[in-house]
Design a protein around this motif. Structure first.
Motif, PDB file in Angstrom:
ATOM      1  N   ILE A  88      28.899  27.427  49.887  1.00 41.93           N
ATOM      2  CA  ILE A  88      30.234  26.877  49.627  1.00 41.93           C
ATOM      3  C   ILE A  88      30.684  25.990  50.776  1.00 41.93           C
ATOM      4  O   ILE A  88      31.318  24.944  50.564  1.00 41.93           O
ATOM      5  CB  ILE A  88      31.231  28.021  49.386  1.00 41.93           C
ATOM      6  CG1 ILE A  88      30.857  28.753  48.088  1.00 41.93           C
ATOM      7  CG2 ILE A  88      32.661  27.511  49.305  1.00 41.93           C
ATOM      8  CD1 ILE A  88      31.595  30.033  47.871  1.00 41.93           C
ATOM      9  N   ASN A  92      31.756  21.803  50.882  1.00 43.79           N
ATOM     10  CA  ASN A  92      33.029  21.312  51.432  1.00 43.79           C
ATOM     11  C   ASN A  92      32.833  20.516  52.719  1.00 43.79           C
ATOM     12  O   ASN A  92      33.784  20.318  53.474  1.00 43.79           O
ATOM     13  CB  ASN A  92      33.971  22.487  51.676  1.00 43.79           C
ATOM     14  CG  ASN A  92      34.549  23.058  50.402  1.00 43.79           C
ATOM     15  OD1 ASN A  92      35.592  22.610  49.927  1.00 43.79           O
ATOM     16  ND2 ASN A  92      33.877  24.044  49.820  1.00 43.79           N
ATOM     17  N   GLY A 296      31.506  34.704  48.501  1.00 40.80           N
ATOM     18  CA  GLY A 296      31.891  33.385  48.006  1.00 40.80           C
ATOM     19  C   GLY A 296      33.382  33.283  47.772  1.00 40.80           C
ATOM     20  O   GLY A 296      34.013  32.259  48.086  1.00 40.80           O
ATOM     21  N   THR A 297      33.975  34.338  47.229  1.00 38.82           N
ATOM     22  CA  THR A 297      35.424  34.350  47.015  1.00 38.82           C
ATOM     23  C   THR A 297      36.172  34.265  48.333  1.00 38.82           C
ATOM     24  O   THR A 297      37.157  33.535  48.464  1.00 38.82           O
ATOM     25  CB  THR A 297      35.834  35.629  46.255  1.00 38.82           C
ATOM     26  OG1 THR A 297      35.171  35.654  44.986  1.00 38.82           O
ATOM     27  CG2 THR A 297      37.338  35.684  46.038  1.00 38.82           C
ATOM     28  N   CYS A 299      35.145  32.871  51.084  1.00 40.21           N
ATOM     29  CA  CYS A 299      35.009  31.517  51.633  1.00 40.21           C
ATOM     30  C   CYS A 299      35.935  30.533  50.915  1.00 40.21           C
ATOM     31  O   CYS A 299      36.568  29.688  51.546  1.00 40.21           O
ATOM     32  CB  CYS A 299      33.548  31.073  51.525  1.00 40.21           C
ATOM     33  SG  CYS A 299      33.184  29.562  52.438  1.00 40.21           S
ATOM     34  N   ARG A 300      36.014  30.624  49.602  1.00 39.77           N
ATOM     35  CA  ARG A 300      36.909  29.731  48.845  1.00 39.77           C
ATOM     36  C   ARG A 300      38.365  29.940  49.252  1.00 39.77           C
ATOM     37  O   ARG A 300      39.137  28.974  49.357  1.00 39.77           O
ATOM     38  CB  ARG A 300      36.742  29.970  47.346  1.00 39.77           C
ATOM     39  CG  ARG A 300      35.387  29.520  46.798  1.00 39.77           C
ATOM     40  CD  ARG A 300      35.345  29.625  45.278  1.00 39.77           C
ATOM     41  NE  ARG A 300      34.002  29.342  44.785  1.00 39.77           N
ATOM     42  CZ  ARG A 300      33.082  30.264  44.560  1.00 39.77           C
ATOM     43  NH1 ARG A 300      33.374  31.551  44.762  1.00 39.77           N
ATOM     44  NH2 ARG A 300      31.884  29.932  44.122  1.00 39.77           N
TER      45      ARG A 300
END
Length: 328
Positions: A88, A92, A296-297, A299-300
């Motif tokens: 991720i 970005n 992942g959540t 990091c988002r």
């Protein structure tokens, strides 16, 4: 290598106009923007990343904070976290710095903050009396924790460890498995504390209390696990509920060494599944959590924080109960 001033000179515009075209910010005509971007693509010019980050007061780095790993079974969890975060971050245009901490030593984090090396941090392990959370709050560094923290102001992403263990224990009790021994360790870690709380909550749902004589919450070595398993076998317990895959791996190995059959002589279940269980002679009932989705959540959410967006304070991930032959 071309500079932004070279591009401006070639196209007959100002350097600030080129900068606005690249960043997408500021007032600039659409035709001019497109002409600049076409030239940049054709000439292979790329803006200096360091200069851009300084101009935007950003480093384009985030830190992933890991605890010192004591067992090989911990490695897959943290490896999966890093892989998911890296994927991720790259999407970005960010890089990650991996920092391994030693106990309660906050100096590695303090150096990152002092030298302005990162824009935010992700803590991959949390503790009841956490020393890193107060530091990051004091320094006003955007951060997200993987794991629960008692502080209600911290952005945190966690598996539903308490709910999962409560449901798993409830299933075992519903099967009329009466004497369930709990094998756990280090209740300072929030994940371990949550699992134990879920175990106890299941008993209360049935109007009972777990037998304190067959509960272990301090098994920090293989020797201690061995002593606990041997004692529990002498006590004649019906089931060994292991806090994690490390303890479960040791328990299953010890039972095999002693010729104890699973599930005929004693049943076994684990509050966390990992691939090491695939090598067992018997498939073990366990809880499955999606570590990649968890990291992942987190990091988002961190990137949303860096962009000034509102995010939920607490995100709880789902789980799956895998019922296998070890508890039949």
């Amino acid at each position: 290598m071309k500079t932004i001033h070279d591009v401006a000179k070639e196209l007959g515009v100002s350097a600030s106009t080129v900068s606005r075209a690249i960043s997408g910010k500021g007032r600039i005509g659409q035709a001019t923007r497109e002409r600049i971007l076409r030239y940049i693509e054709a000439s292979g010019y790329y803006p200096n990343a360091v200069a851009q980050s300084l101009a935007q007061a950003r480093t384009n780095n985030i830190a992933v904070i890991l605890p010192k790993v004591h067992t090989l079974t911990d490695i897959p969890f943290f490896h999966t976290c890093i892989y998911a975060i890296e994927e991720i971050a790259q999407a970005n245009d960010y890089d990650i710095l991996v920092v391994v901490t030693q106990g309660r030593d906050t100096r590695p984090l303090e150096r990152l903050i002092l030298n302005r090396k990162v824009d935010g941090m992700i803590l991959t392990s949390t503790y009841e009396n956490d020393c890193f959370v107060p530091l990051l709050k004091e320094k006003k560094i955007p951060f997200v924790t993987i794991g629960a923290v008692p502080d209600g102001d911290v952005i945190q992403v966690d598996n539903d460890n308490a709910g999962a263990c409560m449901e798993l224990t409830g299933i075992l009790l519903a099967k009329k498995i009466s004497r369930i021994a709990y094998l756990g360790s280090n209740m300072e870690q929030m994940v371990n504390k949550s699992r134990y709380q879920g175990f106890c909550a299941a008993y209360r749902q049935y109007g009972r209390e777990p037998d304190g004589d067959i509960l272990y919450t301090d098994l920090d070595s293989k020797v201690m696990i061995e002593k606990a398993v041997d004692r529990l076998l002498r006590e004649g317990v019906d089931c060994l509920l292991c806090q994690d895959d490390f303890i479960c791996n040791e328990a299953v190995r010890l039972l095999a060494d002693r010729g104890v059959r699973i599930p005929e002589d004693v049943k076994v279940a684990s509050c966390h599944y990992s691939r090491i269980m695939e090598n067992y002679p018997v498939m073990v009932t366990s809880l499955k959590f999606d570590t990649g989705a968890l990291a992942g959540t987190a990091c988002r959410l961190l990137f949303a924080l860096l962009d000034g967006k509102e995010v939920p304070v607490k995100t709880v991930m789902d789980y799956e109960i895998s019922l296998k032959e070890s508890t039949k």
